[in-house]
Design an enzyme around this catalytic site. Sequence first.
Site, PDB file in Angstrom:
ATOM      1  N   GLY A  12      22.751  43.595 -31.189  1.00 16.40           N
ATOM      2  CA  GLY A  12      21.458  42.912 -31.327  1.00 16.40           C
ATOM      3  C   GLY A  12      20.841  42.861 -29.939  1.00 16.40           C
ATOM      4  O   GLY A  12      21.576  42.669 -28.961  1.00 16.40           O
ATOM      5  N   ASP A  13      19.523  43.018 -29.823  1.00 18.15           N
ATOM      6  CA  ASP A  13      18.912  43.257 -28.507  1.00 18.15           C
ATOM      7  C   ASP A  13      19.356  42.307 -27.398  1.00 18.15           C
ATOM      8  O   ASP A  13      19.792  42.740 -26.325  1.00 18.15           O
ATOM      9  CB  ASP A  13      17.375  43.300 -28.625  1.00 18.15           C
ATOM     10  CG  ASP A  13      16.755  41.984 -29.084  1.00 18.15           C
ATOM     11  OD1 ASP A  13      17.469  41.119 -29.624  1.00 18.15           O
ATOM     12  OD2 ASP A  13      15.529  41.823 -28.906  1.00 18.15           O
ATOM     13  N   ASN A  60      22.964  42.803 -26.587  1.00 19.43           N
ATOM     14  CA  ASN A  60      23.193  44.066 -25.872  1.00 19.43           C
ATOM     15  C   ASN A  60      22.902  43.893 -24.372  1.00 19.43           C
ATOM     16  O   ASN A  60      23.662  44.366 -23.523  1.00 19.43           O
ATOM     17  CB  ASN A  60      22.290  45.187 -26.413  1.00 19.43           C
ATOM     18  CG  ASN A  60      22.477  45.424 -27.902  1.00 19.43           C
ATOM     19  OD1 ASN A  60      23.453  44.980 -28.499  1.00 19.43           O
ATOM     20  ND2 ASN A  60      21.520  46.113 -28.517  1.00 19.43           N
ATOM     21  N   LYS A 113       8.587  50.109 -19.376  1.00 21.35           N
ATOM     22  CA  LYS A 113       9.444  51.276 -19.675  1.00 21.35           C
ATOM     23  C   LYS A 113       8.644  52.283 -20.487  1.00 21.35           C
ATOM     24  O   LYS A 113       7.772  51.889 -21.256  1.00 21.35           O
ATOM     25  CB  LYS A 113      10.651  50.808 -20.507  1.00 21.35           C
ATOM     26  CG  LYS A 113      11.553  49.823 -19.815  1.00 21.35           C
ATOM     27  CD  LYS A 113      12.391  49.011 -20.806  1.00 21.35           C
ATOM     28  CE  LYS A 113      11.739  47.704 -21.154  1.00 21.35           C
ATOM     29  NZ  LYS A 113      12.497  46.860 -22.090  1.00 21.35           N
ATOM     30  N   GLY A 141      10.266  55.515 -22.075  1.00 23.23           N
ATOM     31  CA  GLY A 141      11.178  56.605 -22.414  1.00 23.23           C
ATOM     32  C   GLY A 141      11.554  57.400 -21.170  1.00 23.23           C
ATOM     33  O   GLY A 141      11.927  56.825 -20.146  1.00 23.23           O
ATOM     34  N   ASP A 155      17.367  47.716 -23.791  1.00 24.49           N
ATOM     35  CA  ASP A 155      18.200  46.516 -23.561  1.00 24.49           C
ATOM     36  C   ASP A 155      19.072  46.702 -22.315  1.00 24.49           C
ATOM     37  O   ASP A 155      19.247  45.785 -21.515  1.00 24.49           O
ATOM     38  CB  ASP A 155      19.120  46.249 -24.766  1.00 24.49           C
ATOM     39  CG  ASP A 155      18.355  46.143 -26.069  1.00 24.49           C
ATOM     40  OD1 ASP A 155      17.167  45.765 -26.037  1.00 24.49           O
ATOM     41  OD2 ASP A 155      18.944  46.444 -27.132  1.00 24.49           O
TER      42      ASP A 155
HETATM   43  P1  ADP Z   1      13.109  51.111 -25.594  1.00 21.17           P
HETATM   44  O1  ADP Z   1      14.547  51.367 -25.947  1.00 21.17           O
HETATM   45  O2  ADP Z   1      12.856  49.652 -25.335  1.00 21.17           O
HETATM   46  O3  ADP Z   1      12.113  51.747 -26.503  1.00 21.17           O
HETATM   47  P2  ADP Z   1      12.496  53.223 -23.719  1.00 21.17           P
HETATM   48  O4  ADP Z   1      12.697  54.244 -24.785  1.00 21.17           O
HETATM   49  O5  ADP Z   1      11.172  53.170 -23.080  1.00 21.17           O
HETATM   50  O6  ADP Z   1      12.895  51.747 -24.166  1.00 21.17           O
HETATM   51  O7  ADP Z   1      13.615  53.544 -22.620  1.00 21.17           O
HETATM   52  C1  ADP Z   1      14.099  52.581 -21.710  1.00 21.17           C
HETATM   53  C2  ADP Z   1      14.593  53.293 -20.478  1.00 21.17           C
HETATM   54  O8  ADP Z   1      15.634  54.216 -20.838  1.00 21.17           O
HETATM   55  C3  ADP Z   1      13.551  54.147 -19.770  1.00 21.17           C
HETATM   56  O9  ADP Z   1      12.746  53.391 -18.886  1.00 21.17           O
HETATM   57  C4  ADP Z   1      14.431  55.139 -19.027  1.00 21.17           C
HETATM   58  O10 ADP Z   1      14.956  54.540 -17.858  1.00 21.17           O
HETATM   59  C5  ADP Z   1      15.555  55.354 -20.019  1.00 21.17           C
HETATM   60  N1  ADP Z   1      15.247  56.530 -20.866  1.00 21.17           N
HETATM   61  C6  ADP Z   1      14.873  56.530 -22.172  1.00 21.17           C
HETATM   62  N2  ADP Z   1      14.668  57.802 -22.620  1.00 21.17           N
HETATM   63  C7  ADP Z   1      14.936  58.628 -21.574  1.00 21.17           C
HETATM   64  C8  ADP Z   1      14.936  60.044 -21.368  1.00 21.17           C
HETATM   65  N3  ADP Z   1      14.589  60.881 -22.359  1.00 21.17           N
HETATM   66  N4  ADP Z   1      15.278  60.513 -20.154  1.00 21.17           N
HETATM   67  C9  ADP Z   1      15.631  59.692 -19.141  1.00 21.17           C
HETATM   68  N5  ADP Z   1      15.658  58.347 -19.266  1.00 21.17           N
HETATM   69  C10 ADP Z   1      15.316  57.813 -20.450  1.00 21.17           C
END
Ligand code: ADP
Length: 318
Positions: free
Chosen positions: A42-43, A46, A237, A239, A270
């Site tokens: 859970g967030d 985690n 953040k 991705g 998380d």
């Molecule tokens: P959430 O899980 O909250 O949706 P994100 O998908 O934005 O968050 O990802 C959180 C962090 O995980 C990013 O800021 C980055 O540091 C890392 N991350 C996620 N996807 C990638 C990727 N494809 N390559 C490198 N780092 C990633």
Amino acid sequence: MHSKPLLSGPVSKAMCFATIGECMVEMAPSAAPGQFTRSFAGDTFNTLWYVRQLQPDWQARYVSRVGQDQISDEMVQMMSGIGIDTSHIQRSADRTVGLYLISLDAGERSFSYWRSQSAARQLADDPNLLNAAFSDADVLFLSGITLAILSGQARSHLFGALASAREAGKTIVFDPNLRPKLWSDRDQMRQTIMQGAAASDIVLPSFEEEAEHFGDASPEGTITRYRAAGCRSIVVKDGGAAVSYWHEAQTGQVVPEPVSVVVDTTSAGDSFNAGFLAGLAQTASVEDAIDRACRVARQVIAQRGALVTLDMSLLGTP
Ligand code: ADP
């Protein structure tokens, strides 16, 4: 400018880092069809799991509510087994923990939830218990999911306890974690999320969700909106794309190192949150703290499941 650093530990005792929210039973498909592996996630839990690994010297506290049945006992035992302070996990006689099940279709994961009657929904029913759980904590971390699962009155209790805690000098951290299915309507979600941000010093949103539900055109738009709520630090953040920040009036971006194979993004955000907060406590540089957060998250997405064991040698020195 504020005089108190955002994440300064007390001198006389270990820093107490408390997260507030819901941990659930997770049923993940195993190799044989129809068979599942049970774990807990859970967030907010985690994030605590990663803080526990990154800062073993901190007191890591979970503030929640579970049932009195065997599965609730097992969840609490798992937490205390890894050194989490479970003394502020309340117990309901007539409820149990929530559950989610992961389904796989050609590698795509989908989630089914049974959480509408979970004990965690009552975690803020008694304001005295919240105040007791917060009184000796230094950092309080919650998410939009924490807010979403509470009744209106319980949410007011939580906001009241957070306001007193902030007044007493504690740092409040908020990940909006927008989950429209948990809210009765979008306006209520948006309004309550902004209330959560206004109650907080640090906000850690994910751009994709913010763009979808608030219409932000860019991470800078997300920063501008949360700055208007009065936060001191906003880290967006996105991705694999650049992390954008506004931190104590300093602004910039940090690009995460690319990951060659993304195995499972569950808990990326998380674990990032834990890496950032642990980093902030150890370094004066916000960019170094974000870099540490990215290094934590990249390990997490390269492995299956929400809760992975970190290889500390890959994190660098903060
Ligand atoms: P959430 O899980 O909250 O949706 P994100 O998908 O934005 O968050 O990802 C959180 C962090 O995980 C990013 O800021 C980055 O540091 C890392 N991350 C996620 N996807 C990638 C990727 N494809 N390559 C490198 N780092 C990633």
